[in-house]
Structure formats: structure tokens, C-alpha cells
Design a protein around this motif. Structure first.
Motif, short mmCIF file in Angstrom:
data_model
loop_
_atom_site.label_atom_id
_atom_site.label_comp_id
_atom_site.label_asym_id
_atom_site.label_seq_id
_atom_site.Cartn_x
_atom_site.Cartn_y
_atom_site.Cartn_z
N ARG A 1 0.83 -1.21 0.00
CA ARG A 1 0.00 0.00 0.00
C ARG A 1 0.86 1.25 0.00
O ARG A 1 0.58 2.21 -0.73
N TYR A 2 1.90 1.24 0.82
CA TYR A 2 2.78 2.41 0.87
C TYR A 2 3.48 2.61 -0.46
O TYR A 2 3.64 3.75 -0.94
N ALA B 1 -8.05 -6.46 -0.81
CA ALA B 1 -8.98 -5.33 -1.00
C ALA B 1 -8.25 -4.00 -1.17
O ALA B 1 -8.48 -3.28 -2.16
N PRO B 2 -7.37 -3.61 -0.24
CA PRO B 2 -6.66 -2.33 -0.43
C PRO B 2 -5.69 -2.36 -1.60
O PRO B 2 -5.44 -1.31 -2.23
N LEU B 3 -5.16 -3.53 -1.93
CA LEU B 3 -4.22 -3.60 -3.05
C LEU B 3 -4.93 -3.39 -4.38
O LEU B 3 -4.48 -2.62 -5.22
N LEU B 4 -6.07 -4.07 -4.55
CA LEU B 4 -6.82 -3.89 -5.79
C LEU B 4 -7.42 -2.48 -5.86
O LEU B 4 -7.47 -1.88 -6.93
N GLY B 5 -7.88 -1.98 -4.71
CA GLY B 5 -8.38 -0.61 -4.68
C GLY B 5 -7.29 0.39 -5.00
O GLY B 5 -7.50 1.34 -5.75
N GLY B 6 -6.10 0.17 -4.42
CA GLY B 6 -4.98 1.06 -4.69
C GLY B 6 -4.56 1.01 -6.15
O GLY B 6 -4.19 2.03 -6.74
N LEU C 1 -8.75 7.05 -0.43
CA LEU C 1 -9.90 6.16 -0.27
C LEU C 1 -9.65 4.80 -0.92
O LEU C 1 -9.97 3.76 -0.35
N PHE C 2 -9.05 4.82 -2.10
CA PHE C 2 -8.75 3.57 -2.79
C PHE C 2 -7.71 2.75 -2.04
O PHE C 2 -7.79 1.52 -1.99
N LEU C 3 -6.72 3.43 -1.45
CA LEU C 3 -5.69 2.72 -0.69
C LEU C 3 -6.25 2.04 0.55
O LEU C 3 -5.67 1.08 1.06
N ARG C 4 -7.39 2.53 1.03
CA ARG C 4 -8.06 1.89 2.17
C ARG C 4 -8.94 0.72 1.75
O ARG C 4 -9.53 0.05 2.59
N GLY C 5 -9.04 0.49 0.46
CA GLY C 5 -9.90 -0.57 -0.04
C GLY C 5 -11.33 -0.13 -0.25
O GLY C 5 -12.22 -0.98 -0.45
N SER D 1 2.76 -4.19 -12.00
CA SER D 1 3.91 -4.83 -11.35
C SER D 1 3.67 -4.98 -9.85
O SER D 1 4.18 -5.92 -9.23
N LYS D 2 2.89 -4.07 -9.26
CA LYS D 2 2.61 -4.17 -7.82
C LYS D 2 1.74 -5.39 -7.52
O LYS D 2 1.89 -6.03 -6.49
N LEU D 3 0.84 -5.71 -8.45
CA LEU D 3 0.02 -6.91 -8.28
C LEU D 3 0.88 -8.16 -8.46
O LEU D 3 0.62 -9.19 -7.81
N VAL D 4 1.90 -8.07 -9.32
CA VAL D 4 2.82 -9.21 -9.47
C VAL D 4 3.56 -9.45 -8.17
O VAL D 4 3.76 -10.61 -7.75
N TYR D 5 3.98 -8.38 -7.49
CA TYR D 5 4.61 -8.53 -6.18
C TYR D 5 3.70 -9.32 -5.24
O TYR D 5 4.14 -10.26 -4.56
#
Length: 240
Positions: free
Chosen positions: A52-53, A131-136, A205-209, A113-117
Motif C-alpha cells: 500500500r505504501y 482489497a486495499p491492493l486492488l483498490g490502490g 480512499l482507494f488505498l483503504r480498499g 507490477s505491484k500486483l505481481v509482487y
């Protein structure tokens, strides 16, 4: 719509057959990967918080969209290629939309690439909070869409690619840090207005999911406004 897809394919092929896009992608991925590893170490292995960060901090890579879009209109205008495009059986809106979609595709690949991580980390046994990853990821793509639209607007407004990139970079800084600049004012109305127009607040808001429809509309509307202005500038070049 067919004209926009033709321009999109042309821009995408030209982008990835040239050195600029690959160089930018390598630099951006290198910085993002280094940041992720550094945050993982400092957080004691908190993968979700680190991802997220990294998503949030990587939005500060404001140089990517301006460098991608700086030549899309201004350089083609100087070389005479834009005149050829404008006399082809495609509308000005199709030209701008196709170029915008090509730049946004590049940025989407970068954010993927972040989703690959996350997938790799989940495969080794540490399941992140999706949830926060896909939202982010969705929020980062929307923010990048706005930055790409501003880059195209600058490219249509200025005939020098480097000047277009600089002005787009300045515009990105202004819209991203608008609440900070507004905080210098003593007017509460100015502060409240800046908060309502804050890109970073909506992205948070997206980073919070939280997939908030109002935040999605916020980015789509301002992206559309920037693209509309770019189309009008391209039309002005046609009749120049």
C-alpha cells in the motif's frame, strides 16, 4: 471509435519500439522495487502495508506521464506528422483519445507490477490483504489517467516537447499537492475547496480498499475536462 483504436495501436507500437518507453519503465520499476524492499525491511515484513505504501509513494513519480506524452502532439506538430493525421479520415477527438489510451496502457502496465509482487508473495505463503491492493491499483490507474490527460493538454499547448513536459510536471505537482498549497491561505473557503478537489484525498480512499463512486467520478470528470481542452487545442492547430 475505429479511428481512436487505429491511433491507439500506432502510438503503442511506436512507444514500445523506441528506447524512451523501455528506459522509463526500467527506471520506474527499479525505483519502485527498491522502495518496496526498503519498506518491507522497515515494517518488519508487513507485506500489505508495504505494498500500500509503495502504491501511494509511487504516485509521486510525476515525471512518467509528462515524459510519455510530451512528444505525442508537440513533436508531431513540428515534424509535420500531426498535419497528416488531421487530414486523415479521423476526428480530432479520436487522435487525442488514441494517444491518451496508449499512455494510460503504459501506466497500467507499470502499476500491474505491484500486483505481481502480491501474487509472488502469496505464492510463497504470505497472503496479503487484496482489497486495499486492488483498490490502490484502481486508484493509481485513475490518477495516472488524469496525469496523462494533463500531459496531452500541455503537449497540445506548447510546441517544444521539453517545455510541454515541464508544464505538465508542474501541473501534476499542483493538483497532487493542492491541499498543501491551499493550507498557506488563511481563508477557510479556499481550504475547503482545495480539500474537495484534492487528488491525494480521493486516492487515499482507494488505498483503504474503499471503492467510492464519487472518487471514481471525480477522476473521470477531470480527466475528461483535460482531454476536452486538448481536443480544442488540436482543433486550433488544424485551423492555424
Amino acid at each position: 471509435m475505429r479511428g481512436a483504436l487505429t491511433i491507439y495501436r500506432r502510438e503503442l507500437v511506436g512507444m514500445f519500439f523506441g528506447p524512451l518507453a523501455w528506459s522509463l519503465l526500467c527506471v520506474a520499476l527499479g525505483l519502485s522495487g527498491w522502495l518496496f524492499l526498503a519498506v518491507v525491511k522497515q515494517s518488519g515484513g508487513d507485506v500489505t502495508a508495504s505494498l500500500r505504501y509503495t502504491l501511494g509513494a509511487s504516485t509521486a513519480l510525476l515525471f512518467l506521464p509528462p515524459l510519455l506524452t510530451m512528444r505525442m502532439i508537440s513533436e508531431e506538430d513540428r515534424s509535420g506528422m500531426l498535419e497528416f493525421l488531421l487530414t486523415a479520415p479521423v476526428s480530432d477527438a479520436s487522435v487525442v483519445t488514441g494517444k491518451f489510451l496508449a499512455a494510460l496502457t503504459f501506466m497500467t502496465l507499470f502499476w500491474s507490477s505491484k500486483l505481481v509482487y502480491a501474487v509472488v508473495i502469496a505464492a510463497v505463503g504470505v497472503a496479503p490483504d487484496w482489497a486495499p491492493l486492488l483498490g490502490g491499483f484502481l486508484g493509481a490507474v485513475l490518477v495516472s489517467g488524469l496525469f496523462c490527460a494533463l500531459g496531452l493538454l500541455a503537449s497540445a499547448a506548447f510546441s517544444t516537447p521539453m517545455l510541454a513536459a515541464f508544464m505538465a510536471f508542474v501541473a501534476n505537482i499542483v493538483v497532487l499537492f493542492l491541499p498543501v498549497f491551499a493550507g498557506l491561505s488563511e481563508s477557510e473557503k479556499v481550504t475547503e475547496l482545495a480539500a474537495s478537489l484534492s487528488v491525494s484525498a480521493h486516492f487515499e480512499l482507494f488505498l483503504r480498499g474503499v471503492i467510492d463512486s464519487s472518487a471514481i467520478v471525480f477522476f473521470l470528470v477531470w480527466t475528461a475536462v483535460a482531454l476536452f481542452a486538448a481536443v480544442r487545442l488540436v482543433e486550433a492547430r488544424r485551423w492555424r
